[in-house]
Design a protein around this motif. Structure first.
Motif, short mmCIF file in Angstrom:
data_model
loop_
_atom_site.label_atom_id
_atom_site.label_comp_id
_atom_site.label_asym_id
_atom_site.label_seq_id
_atom_site.Cartn_x
_atom_site.Cartn_y
_atom_site.Cartn_z
N GLN A 168 6.81 -22.39 46.90
CA GLN A 168 6.93 -21.44 45.79
C GLN A 168 7.94 -20.34 46.13
O GLN A 168 8.71 -19.91 45.26
N GLU A 169 7.92 -19.90 47.38
CA GLU A 169 8.91 -18.91 47.80
C GLU A 169 10.32 -19.48 47.70
O GLU A 169 11.24 -18.81 47.22
N ALA A 170 10.48 -20.73 48.12
CA ALA A 170 11.79 -21.38 48.01
C ALA A 170 12.19 -21.54 46.55
O ALA A 170 13.37 -21.36 46.19
N LEU A 171 11.22 -21.87 45.71
CA LEU A 171 11.49 -22.04 44.28
C LEU A 171 11.94 -20.72 43.65
O LEU A 171 12.82 -20.72 42.78
N ASN B 68 18.22 -29.06 39.77
CA ASN B 68 17.63 -30.31 40.29
C ASN B 68 16.71 -30.04 41.47
O ASN B 68 15.63 -30.63 41.57
N ARG B 69 17.12 -29.16 42.36
CA ARG B 69 16.26 -28.83 43.50
C ARG B 69 15.00 -28.11 43.03
O ARG B 69 13.91 -28.33 43.57
N SER B 70 15.11 -27.27 42.00
CA SER B 70 13.94 -26.60 41.44
C SER B 70 12.95 -27.62 40.90
O SER B 70 11.73 -27.48 41.10
N CYS B 71 13.47 -28.64 40.24
CA CYS B 71 12.59 -29.70 39.72
C CYS B 71 11.91 -30.43 40.87
O CYS B 71 10.71 -30.74 40.78
N ASN C 140 9.14 -28.23 42.24
CA ASN C 140 8.00 -28.24 41.31
C ASN C 140 7.19 -29.52 41.47
O ASN C 140 5.95 -29.49 41.47
N HIS C 141 7.88 -30.64 41.61
CA HIS C 141 7.19 -31.91 41.80
C HIS C 141 6.40 -31.91 43.12
O HIS C 141 5.26 -32.36 43.16
N GLU C 142 7.01 -31.42 44.18
CA GLU C 142 6.35 -31.35 45.48
C GLU C 142 5.12 -30.45 45.43
O GLU C 142 4.06 -30.78 45.99
N ILE C 143 5.24 -29.33 44.77
CA ILE C 143 4.11 -28.40 44.61
C ILE C 143 2.99 -29.08 43.83
O ILE C 143 1.82 -28.99 44.20
N SER C 144 3.35 -29.78 42.78
CA SER C 144 2.36 -30.49 41.97
C SER C 144 1.64 -31.55 42.78
O SER C 144 0.41 -31.70 42.68
N GLU C 145 2.36 -32.29 43.60
CA GLU C 145 1.75 -33.32 44.43
C GLU C 145 0.79 -32.69 45.45
O GLU C 145 -0.32 -33.20 45.67
N LEU C 146 1.19 -31.60 46.07
CA LEU C 146 0.31 -30.92 47.03
C LEU C 146 -0.96 -30.41 46.35
O LEU C 146 -2.05 -30.53 46.89
N ALA C 147 -0.81 -29.87 45.14
CA ALA C 147 -1.97 -29.39 44.39
C ALA C 147 -2.90 -30.56 44.04
O ALA C 147 -4.13 -30.42 44.09
#
Length: 105
Positions: free
Chosen positions: A59-62, A69-72, A75-82
């Motif tokens: 989230q800090e990186a975001l 594209n990197r933001s997307c 977001n996908h990585e954060i969603s998978e971790l959640a």
């Protein structure tokens, strides 16, 4: 205990993999399974803490990411971790149902 548990690569913990109904196992086997599961279950909050730290870093990186594209991807990585955290909480609560059922039988 490897007959009763399998390592889940996504969750990074062993999870129960019982081939029979719970009541089909004798009391000694049930106790061994529950003892091992309680040991594994005790590690789940630490695993969740690790994942939450990863989410915070992403989230800090975001927050400073300028590339769409990197933001997307973040977001996908954060969603998978959640999603992994959610599954871990489900496994954490599963034992309570097994233990309660055992106590009431």
């Amino acid at each position: 205990m490897s007959d009763y548990f399998t390592y889940d690569q996504r969750l990074k913990i062993k999870v129960p993999q019982l081939t029979k109904s719970w009541t089909a196992y004798n009391l000694q086997t049930q106790n061994k399974i529950l003892t091992e599961w309680e040991r594994i279950r005790g590690s789940i909050p630490d695993r969740i803490g690790e994942l939450e730290a990863e989410i915070n870093n992403k989230q800090e990186a975001l927050n400073i990411e300028e590339d769409f594209n990197r933001s997307c991807e973040l977001n996908h990585e954060i969603s998978e971790l959640a999603s992994i955290i959610n599954d871990l909480w489900i496994w954490f609560r599963t034992t309570q149902r097994i233990s309660n059922a055992k106590i009431h039988n």
